[in-house]
Each structure stands twice: as structure tokens, then as C-alpha cells.
Write a protein that holds these residues in place. Structure first.
Motif, PDB file in Angstrom:
ATOM      1  N   PHE A 221       0.820  -1.210   0.000  1.00 64.60           N
ATOM      2  CA  PHE A 221       0.000   0.000   0.000  1.00 64.60           C
ATOM      3  C   PHE A 221       0.850   1.254   0.000  1.00 64.60           C
ATOM      4  CE2 PHE A 221      -4.400  -1.191   0.205  1.00 64.60           C
ATOM      5  CZ  PHE A 221      -4.379  -2.502   0.619  1.00 64.60           C
TER       6      PHE A 221
ATOM      7  N   PRO B  21      -0.785  -3.967  -4.096  1.00 64.62           N
ATOM      8  CA  PRO B  21      -1.280  -4.791  -2.991  1.00 64.62           C
ATOM      9  C   PRO B  21      -1.962  -6.082  -3.451  1.00 64.62           C
ATOM     10  CG  PRO B  21      -1.892  -2.510  -2.672  1.00 64.62           C
ATOM     11  CD  PRO B  21      -1.259  -2.593  -4.007  1.00 64.62           C
ATOM     12  N   TYR B  22      -2.695  -6.018  -4.562  1.00 63.34           N
ATOM     13  CA  TYR B  22      -3.447  -7.220  -4.927  1.00 63.34           C
ATOM     14  C   TYR B  22      -2.518  -8.348  -5.331  1.00 63.34           C
ATOM     15  CZ  TYR B  22      -2.835  -6.276  -9.931  1.00 63.34           C
ATOM     16  OH  TYR B  22      -2.315  -6.067 -11.171  1.00 63.34           O
TER      17      TYR B  22
ATOM     18  N   ALA C 215      -1.169  -9.868  -2.161  1.00 61.46           N
ATOM     19  CA  ALA C 215      -2.191 -10.696  -1.525  1.00 61.46           C
ATOM     20  C   ALA C 215      -2.281 -12.044  -2.233  1.00 61.46           C
ATOM     21  CB  ALA C 215      -3.540  -9.990  -1.563  1.00 61.46           C
ATOM     22  N   LYS C 216      -2.224 -12.020  -3.538  1.00 64.08           N
ATOM     23  CA  LYS C 216      -2.312 -13.262  -4.299  1.00 64.08           C
ATOM     24  C   LYS C 216      -1.125 -14.180  -4.030  1.00 64.08           C
ATOM     25  CE  LYS C 216      -4.702 -12.660  -8.711  1.00 64.08           C
ATOM     26  NZ  LYS C 216      -6.040 -12.783  -8.292  1.00 64.08           N
TER      27      LYS C 216
ATOM     28  N   ALA D 216     -13.038 -13.090  -0.906  1.00 68.57           N
ATOM     29  CA  ALA D 216     -11.674 -13.534  -0.658  1.00 68.57           C
ATOM     30  C   ALA D 216     -11.444 -14.919  -1.237  1.00 68.57           C
ATOM     31  CB  ALA D 216     -11.401 -13.538   0.848  1.00 68.57           C
TER      32      ALA D 216
ATOM     33  N   ASN E 183     -10.360 -15.796  -4.750  1.00 67.04           N
ATOM     34  CA  ASN E 183      -8.963 -15.655  -5.108  1.00 67.04           C
ATOM     35  C   ASN E 183      -8.328 -16.999  -5.435  1.00 67.04           C
ATOM     36  OD1 ASN E 183      -7.066 -13.705  -5.509  1.00 67.04           O
ATOM     37  ND2 ASN E 183      -6.113 -14.023  -3.536  1.00 67.04           N
TER      38      ASN E 183
ATOM     39  N   TYR F 228     -16.406  -9.268  -7.110  1.00 67.49           N
ATOM     40  CA  TYR F 228     -15.244  -8.385  -7.073  1.00 67.49           C
ATOM     41  C   TYR F 228     -15.668  -6.928  -7.260  1.00 67.49           C
ATOM     42  CZ  TYR F 228     -11.659 -12.034  -7.096  1.00 67.49           C
ATOM     43  OH  TYR F 228     -10.832 -13.080  -6.761  1.00 67.49           O
TER      44      TYR F 228
ATOM     45  N   LYS G 138      -8.304  -4.542  -2.607  1.00 65.97           N
ATOM     46  CA  LYS G 138      -6.917  -4.777  -3.004  1.00 65.97           C
ATOM     47  C   LYS G 138      -6.261  -5.802  -2.100  1.00 65.97           C
ATOM     48  CE  LYS G 138      -6.012  -0.071  -4.529  1.00 65.97           C
ATOM     49  NZ  LYS G 138      -5.220   1.129  -4.187  1.00 65.97           N
ATOM     50  N   ALA G 139      -6.539  -5.649  -0.777  1.00 68.09           N
ATOM     51  CA  ALA G 139      -5.919  -6.572   0.172  1.00 68.09           C
ATOM     52  C   ALA G 139      -6.449  -7.990  -0.003  1.00 68.09           C
ATOM     53  CB  ALA G 139      -6.159  -6.097   1.600  1.00 68.09           C
ATOM     54  N   LEU G 140      -7.555  -8.127  -0.738  1.00 67.59           N
ATOM     55  CA  LEU G 140      -8.115  -9.455  -0.959  1.00 67.59           C
ATOM     56  C   LEU G 140      -7.731 -10.001  -2.324  1.00 67.59           C
ATOM     57  CD1 LEU G 140     -11.653  -8.916   0.569  1.00 67.59           C
ATOM     58  CD2 LEU G 140      -9.771 -10.215   1.531  1.00 67.59           C
ATOM     59  N   GLY G 141      -6.734  -9.395  -2.922  1.00 71.21           N
ATOM     60  CA  GLY G 141      -6.218  -9.931  -4.176  1.00 71.21           C
ATOM     61  C   GLY G 141      -6.943  -9.457  -5.413  1.00 71.21           C
ATOM     62  N   ILE G 142      -7.719  -8.359  -5.284  1.00 65.70           N
ATOM     63  CA  ILE G 142      -8.476  -7.876  -6.430  1.00 65.70           C
ATOM     64  C   ILE G 142      -7.749  -6.702  -7.074  1.00 65.70           C
ATOM     65  CG2 ILE G 142     -10.666  -6.873  -7.164  1.00 65.70           C
ATOM     66  CD1 ILE G 142     -11.928  -8.175  -4.727  1.00 65.70           C
TER      67      ILE G 142
END
Lengths: 245, 350, 292
Positions: free
Chosen positions: A56, A76-77, A80-81, A106, A109, B197, B209-213
Motif C-alpha cells: 500500500f 497490494p493485490y 495478496a495473491k 476472498a 482468489n 469483485y 486490493k488486500a483481498l487480491g483484487i
């Protein structure tokens, strides 16, 4: 739990906001499978560190390595992935969506299949104890439930590393104890957990290793006992050990 | 869990049956209108369907994604011009022209995608600016210029080939078919990870974003999908009215705004919101325009004025729309809790 | 295409400056409202239109000279703005941006088409005002007197606004509220009133622009369309909350419009402004003078 090699490395990270130095050449290693705590007074840079690790924020200097790969500056994404999951200090529920949908987001993902994702989501909800409330709109939850939701979401990503940002904030004594149990349960699953706190009472009972951050600088590192007895820490932060524990 | 599944299947069957009945009754309605030659009602029905196509598509980006665009008319106008130009200059049948229009709209959307980087207000503003830019460009450089393009006369044997029929009846069938296809497609999208999403992005972009999107990617997908259907709608407009000019197709209010008001009226966060809103809003607006304004040209603009008033009252009283209100009631009844903090409700705090 | 002469260019610059000074007023009001209340007033230009209509009617029906009517119209628009803020805008101040966008946009529709229905879909031109027909000439450059008067009024307004914001209690309170509304309240500022005043002031300044415009521009209900988007372009370009940045930017945009008209198809001169807008938003979203 055996402690493995460094899964996450912070190397010489400096973050400035204009004239303010939030992080000053911070270097630390997180070992695979450990339960690490980062404490420090408010404004010490703990959340900033999290934000830099999770993409971030971009640091002015330094690098973040995850499993050997340089992830500094990635969005960030992507991070997270890759398996680094986080919660936010001020909870961020997806208010107009149901609890289940929150976690479903979530879970997607890991798989685009709705049924599989739903199963993963339900698993996560059961783990934190929110399953009975799965059809409630997230906005209607109280603070504790919202924090659990945050946790369930982070877990549904099936992360390797979980960053918890001041999860005890706003919780009473009993809630803190049950939070501690929950986090220990997560850790037992093999996930590397990094907990950021400034409530000493909470973190001292929970973690194996502790890092102390004051004014953006790491001033101590070691086991809970080592850190609590460290004169620098006592001087800068604690006052007196007895008063805290 | 098994018990839930049973109930779920039942509800799904019920919904499908209701859907089929609704569609059939519309087909039958149109047939009856045609038989009794009630052209005005059919014309309004056509507009309701066309605006529904636009509203549903807009809502994917606006309601689900939270990205408010006031400028989707650029895709509509482009689509209209493409179908007209292909027909007029190359004799290409709109059966092929309309899909091409949709694809061109998607390409345009791709080109404009960079605007998605802008935050809320400024994106909305930029979309308004885009409408004016297109209006100016087409007025100056498009074939036909400010005067517009008129479709050629079509001999009776080629009517089906060029989709050129007298009266609105054929176009109602056409629009209905397109709408049904669109609904099936959008339903799939909304129930997939894309739908979830988008909602996550709307609710809290950082959390997403923090969830991978990747917010940009999914906003783009929503933009492309909505652009496609607006391009198709533009083509639909061309074959129905057989005349395009920059002022009509790039009209800010009539084209770009009406579907937005309708979506808001029906319920921004609801799948069926735009249709519900369109069904209520468009007949009223059309009635005003056709009956009142033509009879009293002094009062031209009344329909715009009324739509503005409706818009204003809506924001004030029920920003969550009709379906949103209904869902709110249902939710409160089910969970017996006090009013949930719906994001869309007005809060009086500084 | 003939290459424009130096005279042409100078003439264009002057002409652009004059027109730009009106843009600046509208943009300045917009920036004020945005800066203080964080509200993007889509209906900003409609107040300008309303003022223009009022000017027309006061002259045509009651023979009130536009320049005399100026303070009256200012007061009327100010009162209207205050009422609208208290009655309507206040409701969306804490709400998500979605509601705000919709609300001020709806206000735009209601005002613009309310005027169209109320005053009729006709274009009106102010005529018979003695000094409005005079054109001054300085060598090759033609300066229509009403536009020159407009420039003077515009600059005066900007100066007065500056004095108001820096020398009066209310003005300082407004600036305080713009910086930090909570801190301002803690220091005894009645935030409800201040927001009302700021909004009213913002639209009334736009109204001044409308009065000037009425002297030489055709008046019709939809005239706001063009000025609205232009005003936003100017605010973005000048730096969002910088009020005087908006003023300067307005002059620049005005000049760029007329100068570019010399080189490209005049009907496309607007395009130049729009292009600048989009580019600014993408490259330096905080604008020339802004802090974002």
C-alpha cells in the motif's frame, strides 16, 4: 512449532512522509511458521511497516523479500495473491454485502468456481465462529464480529503469512483472551503470523518472538522475556515491567 | 445444508417460470398492440426496452462497480453512427452492423479506459466532458455533419434484410430479444467472481486490493461490458428511427442520463433495479414529452424538468431506490434488527 | 489557411482575456464551494444563467440598468444559494460522494429546465443598453466596452473576495472551515452558517458572471452547459481548492481558446480546452496551483 528459514525479509526500509521519517532503515526477518510480534508506542511506524510490506506504500529505500523474491513496490493485490494476507487496524467490512459474500470475495482468489469458493468461505466462517451470521449484512455487525469477519476474509485467502494490525484495539479483556486463542489456532495451522500491537498484555501472552519499534527504528528483538528485560525497551516504552504484566 | 438446497432449487424454478411468463406476456402484448395498431403504446414499449438494455448495462459499472458515468452516451452515439454509416455507404445489413457497433464501442471503451484512474467525482465529470467532445467532433467531422444522416429508402422485399419496417412493432420484438440475451449474460457475470469483485471494489477499494483484487482490471471489464450493450442500443436506435444526428445521439440528458435516473429509481445495488426504474420512469417522461410538450411547445423542457425533480426527490427520500427499499424492509423483518447502516442512506453529519 | 498576423494574435489574447475573466468568476465560485465544503456543485453555471435572465428581465421590464441591477441580483442569488444549501445540500454533506454527485446534478436539471419551462425555450438578447454598443479601439485591437466593463468587474470581484477572506471574521472563518472543519468548530465557528455563506457566496459570484454575460451574450436556458464543463476544467487546471489559482486558470483558458481558434477550426476551440482538462486530470491531478 519448528521455526524455519526467513519467509519474509525487510531489508533497510525507509519510509518518509515529507519531513517525517516513519520508518528508518528497518531490517528484520520473519521465520517461516513463527508467531512474531511487533510492538511499539502509537506512531512508531508499525502500521506503516505493514503498509509497505503489503504494497500500500512504497518505501524510499530498502527492499522487501518474500520467499526470496523482491516484492518491493508491487501493487497490494499481487502481494495478496502471493500469499501475504492482512487485516486493517480500522476494520474495513464490505458493508452492503452479507457476511458470507464478504468472505466469498476472498475465497474467489483461490478458485473461480462459486461452489468451491463458497465451501472455502464457510470453512473460514466456521473457524472464526461467524457461520450463524452468514446472511447478515456486514454493516449490522458489532465491532468484535467485524474484526472476526476481517479475520475470516484474510484466512479465506489461505495465506502463508498473516499480518494482524492491532486486532485488540477496542476489545475488552474477555474478547482479547478469545482473540488470543483464535490466533493461536491459526498459527497451529502452520501459517506464519505477524501481530502488531501496542497493548503489551495482549502480545506478551501470544507471541514467541518480539520486535520493538520506536519512532521508526528497531530498538530490540528477541523472546518476550529478553525484550521485557531490555533496558532500552524499558526506558523508551515500558516504564516498569511489573506494571504491564 | 441439504434442506437449504431444496428450498433454493424451488425458488429458482419459481423465478424461471415467472421470467418465462413475463417474457411471453410481453411478446403477446406486442402482438396485440400490432393487431389493434396501437402505435403509441408500442413506441413507448420500445423505448422502455431500449432504456432497459442501457440501464442494466450501465448498472454493472455504476451500481455494482460503484463507478458513476454520465457519459455512456458516447458508446450509444458511436454505435448509432456505425450502423448508419455501414448501411448508408456500404449497404451492409444492420444484422451484421449492430454487432459490429457493439464491438466498436468496446474498442472505444478500451481507449477511454485510462479515465478509470480518476476518482469518483472527477471521473463523472470527465465522462460529461467526453460527451461534449464527441458531440463537437461528430458535428464537425462525422459524415453528415451537424445535419445528420438519413437511412436510404428500402424496397419491400429487402425490409427484413435491412430491418426497415414501418411502425414500432418489429423493433419491440427485436429489443425484447436483445434484452433477454443481455439479462442472461449479465446474470452470469453478476453471479460469477466478477460480480462479487465489483461489489467489493465499490464498497472499499483498499479492502478489495488486500483481498487480491485488481480494481482497474475489473472496472475495465465492467466498462467494456456496459459499452458493448450501449453500442448495440445505439444500433437499435438507428434501425428504429432511421435518422442519426450528433445532437440526438450525443444528448446528455435523454441518452446518458435517463438510464441513470431509472437505475437510481429502481435501486442502484439491485440487479433488476434498472428495469423496474425504467418501466416506471420512461412512460411518464415519454408521455410528458409527446403529449404535453408537442401540444404546448412553449413548455418544451418540461420532461427534463420533471425528470430532474424526480431525481432530486429520489436522492432525498429513497436513494436506495424502490427495490432497495423493499430489500431493506425484508431484511429488517427477517433479522428483526434496527435499521442497518446502508451505505446509500443519507447521513446528516459534517 | 492564412497565417494569423501579430495583430490577430494580440486581438485574440485581449478577446480571450475578456471572456476568460467571466469564466474565472464561475470557476472561482466553484473552487470556493469545493474548497470549503468538499461539494462539487454541478449546478454552478445554472446560477450564472439565472442571473443573466434576471438581468434581462430587470432591464426589459423595468428599465433597470444592468450595472445597477448587479448588487440586487447578487443579493438575490446569494439568498437563493443560502436557502438551497440549508435546505438541500446540507443533507448530503456527510454522505458518500455518490449521493453528492447525483444531488447537484439533479439540481442542475431542475434549475436549467425549470428556467426553460418558466422563461420559455427562446433565446433572448439584451438590447438598448446605451454603453453596450460601444466598442473601443486601440490601434488594430477592438475592445467592446461591455466586455471591458466585465473585466473590471471581474478583477474587482476577485480583489474583494480576497479582502473578504483575509480581513473579515467571516472570511477567515470560511478559510478555517476549509482547512479543518472540526478545529474551526472547536474555535467557536458556527459551521452550519459558514457552509451556507460559502455556498451562497460561491454561486453569487457565478451570478456576477451571469450579469456581465447578459450584456453581450445571447441568453437561453441551456447556456450553462458550456460554461459548466468549462468551469470544471478551469478548477481542475488551476488546482482544485485554490480559489485564485482558479481565477488565473480561467484567464489562461480564455486566452488559449481564442488563440487556438486562430489556428484550428473555430468550432473546435472548445476541444482544446477539453483536451487540456483530460490531460491535466491524468498527468497532474492536483492542477497548476493545487495541493490536491
Amino acid at each position: 512449532m519448528s521455526v524455519g528459514s526467513a519467509i519474509l525479509s525487510v531489508k533497510g526500509v525507509t519510509k518518509k512522509f515529507g519531513g517525517l521519517i516513519a520508518l528508518n532503515k528497518v531490517t528484520l526477518d520473519v521465520h517461516e511458521g513463527e508467531l512474531l510480534g511487533i510492538i511499539g508506542p502509537n506512531g512508531a511506524g508499525k502500521t506503516t511497516l505493514f503498509n509497505v510490506i503489503t504494497g500500500f506504500l512504497k518505501p524510499e529505500e530498502g527492499r522487501i523479500l518474500y520467499r526470496g523474491k523482491d516484492i518491493t513496490g508491487l501493487p497490494p493485490y499481487k502481494i495478496a495473491k502471493m500469499g501475504i494476507s492482512r487485516t486493517f487496524q480500522i476494520v474495513k467490512p464490505l458493508s452492503n454485502m452479507t457476511v458470507l459474500d464478504n468472505v466469498l470475495v476472498a475465497a474467489f482468489n483461490l478458485t473461480h468456481n462459486k461452489e468451491e469458493a463458497t465451501n472455502i468461505a464457510i470453512e473460514a466462517l466456521k473457524f472464526v465462529g461467524l457461520y450463524p451470521k452468514r446472511y447478515v449484512r456486514a454493516a449490522s455487525l458489532n465491532l468484535v464480529e467485524k474484526k472476526k469477519l476481517e479475520l475470516a476474509r484474510a484466512l479465506a485467502l489461505k495465506p502463508k503469512v498473516l499480518l494482524l494490525d492491532e486486532i485488540a484495539c477496542g476489545l475488552n479483556q474477555a474478547e482479547i483472551f478469545s482473540a488470543i486463542d483464535l490466533i493461536k489456532k491459526i498459527h497451529d495451522e502452520g501459517i506464519t503470523v505477524i501481530v502488531v500491537e501496542h497493548v503489551m498484555r495482549f502480545i506478551a501472552r501470544l507471541v514467541q518472538r518480539l520486535i520493538v519499534l520506536v519512532n521508526g527504528t528497531k530498538i530490540a528483538e528477541g523472546t518476550v522475556d529478553e525484550v521485557l528485560n531490555n533496558p532500552k525497551v524499558i526506558e523508551a516504552y515500558l516504564g516498569s515491567k511489573e506494571l504491564i504484566i | 445444508m441439504a434442506l437449504e438446497k431444496l428450498g433454493f432449487k424451488e425458488i429458482m424454478y419459481k423465478k424461471i417460470i415467472v421470467g418465462i411468463v413475463a417474457v411471453l406476456s410481453l411478446f403477446i402484448l406486442n402482438y396485440l398492440l400490432e393487431t389493434f395498431d396501437i402505435a403509441f403504446a408500442a413506441a413507448v414499449l420500445f423505448l422502455v426496452l431500449m432504456y432497459s438494455i442501457m440501464g442494466m448495462a450501465w448498472n454493472i459499472l455504476g451500481g455494482y462497480g460503484g463507478v458513476i458515468s454520465f457519459g455512456h452516451g458516447v458508446f450509444f452515439g458511436l454505435g448509432a453512427y456505425i450502423v448508419m454509416s455501414l448501411w448508408l455507404f456500404y449497404g451492409l445489413t444492420p444484422w451484421i452492423g449492430i454487432p459490429i457497433a457493439g464491438i466498436c464501442a468496446v474498442i472505444l471503451a478500451g481507449g477511454l479506459s485510462i479515465l478509470l484512474r480518476l476518482r469518483g467525482h472527477w471521473f463523472a465529470l470527465a465522462t460529461i466532458a467526453m460527451i461534449y467532445i464527441f458531440l463537437l467532433l461528430f458535428q464537425a467531422y462525422a459524415p453528415g455533419g451537424a445535419a445528420g444522416l438519413q437511412a436510404p429508402i428500402v424496397p419491400p422485399e429487402k425490409q427484413l434484410y435491412y430491418l426497415a419496417f414501418a411502425g414500432p412493432y418489429f423493433y419491440v420484438y427485436l429489443a425484447l430479444t436483445i434484452l433477454i440475451i443481455e439479462i442472461i449474460f449479465l446474470r452470469k457475470v453478476v453471479n460469477s467472481h466478477i460480480g462479487y469483485y465489483l461489489q467489493a471494489i465499490r464498497e472499499d477499494e483498499d479492502a478489495a486490493k488486500a483481498l487480491g483484487i485488481n480494481p482497474f482490471k475489473y472496472k475495465l471489464i465492467a466498462l467494456l461490458i456496459s459499452a458493448f450493450f450501449w453500442g448495440i442500443a445505439g444500433g437499435l436506435y438507428t434501425v428504429r428511427f432511421r435518422f442519426v444526428d450528433p445532437y440526438c445521439v450525443f444528448d446528455l440528458i435523454l441518452i446518458s442520463e435517463y438510464p441513470v435516473i431509472a437505475a437510481l429509481l429502481g435501486g442502484l445495488y439491485e440487479f433488476w433495479g434498472p428495469i423496474v426504474g425504467t418501466v416506471i420512469f420512461v412512460p411518464i417522461a415519454e408521455y410528458l414529452r409527446a403529449q404535453v410538450v408537442s401540444a404546448f411547445p412553449r413548455y418544451y423542457g418540461l420532461h427534463y424538468f420533471i425528470s430532474g425533480i424526480i431525481f432530486l426527490i429520489l436522492i432525498y427520500v429513497a436513494p436506495e431506490g424502490i427495490l432497495g427499499r423493499l430489500r431493506e424492509r425484508q431484511y429488517l423483518k427477517r433479522f428483526k434488527i434496527r435499521s442497518g447502516n446502508s451505505n446509500l442512506k443519507l447521513k446528516n453529519r459534517y | 489557411m492564412l497565417m494569423p498576423t501579430l495583430e490577430d494574435i494580440v486581438g485574440a489574447i485581449v478577446s480571450g482575456l475578456l471572456m476568460g475573466s467571466i469564466y474565472s468568476l464561475i470557476a472561482m465560485g466553484l473552487a470556493l464551494i469545493w474548497g470549503v465544503m468538499n461539494v462539487i456543485n454541478f449546478a454552478q453555471a445554472e446560477f450564472m444563467t439565472l442571473a443573466a435572465f434576471l438581468t434581462f428581465f430587470l432591464w426589459t421590464l423595468f428599465k433597470v440598468d444592468p450595472l445597477l441591477a448587479l448588487p440586487i441580483i447578487f443579493a438575490v442569488i446569494f439568498a437563493l444559494g443560502y436557502a438551497i444549501e440549508q435546505g438541500i445540500i446540507k443533507r448530503v454533506l456527510g454522505a458518500p460522494p455518490l449521493n453528492q454527485i447525483f444531488l447537484t446534478f439533479a439540481l442542475l436539471l431542475v434549475m436549467r429546465y425549470g428556467m426553460m419551462v418558466g422563461f420559455g425555450p427562446f433565446t433572448r438578447i439584451l438590447s438598448g443598453v446605451p454603453y453596450a454598443e460601444i466598442t473601443l479601439r486601440y490601434g488594430p485591437v477592438a475592445v467592446p466596452l461591455p466586455k471591458l466593463i466585465g473585466l473590471i468587474i471581474s478583477i474587482s470581484t476577485a480583489l474583494l473576495l480576497y479582502l473578504f477572506l483575509t480581513r473579515t471574521y467571516t472570511g477567515i472563518a470560511i478559510r478555517a472551515a476549509a482547512q479543518n472543519s472540526q478545529a474551526a468548530q472547536l474555535m467557536g465557528v458556527d459551521i452550519h452558517k459558514i457552509y451556507g455563506i460559502a455556498f451562497a457566496l460561491g454561486v453569487a459570484i457565478s451570478g456576477i458572471g451571469g450579469v456581465i454575460l447578459a450584456l453581450f451574450f445571447p441568453i437561453y436556458a441551456e447556456m450553462g452547459a458550456y460554461f459548466c464543463v468549462l468551469a470544471f476544467i478551469i478548477v481542475v487546471f488551476g488546482g482544485f481548492s485554490s480559489i485564485f489559482g482558479a481565477y488565473i486558470a480561467g484567464l489562461i483558458i480564455g486566452i488559449s481558446e481564442t488563440v487556438s481558434a486562430l489556428f484550428i477550426n473555430p468550432s473546435l476551440k472548445t476541444l482544446a480546452a477539453f483536451a487540456i482538462f483530460i490531460i491535466t486530470l491524468l498527468i497532474k491531478p492536483t492542477g497548476l496551483f493545487g495541493k490536491g
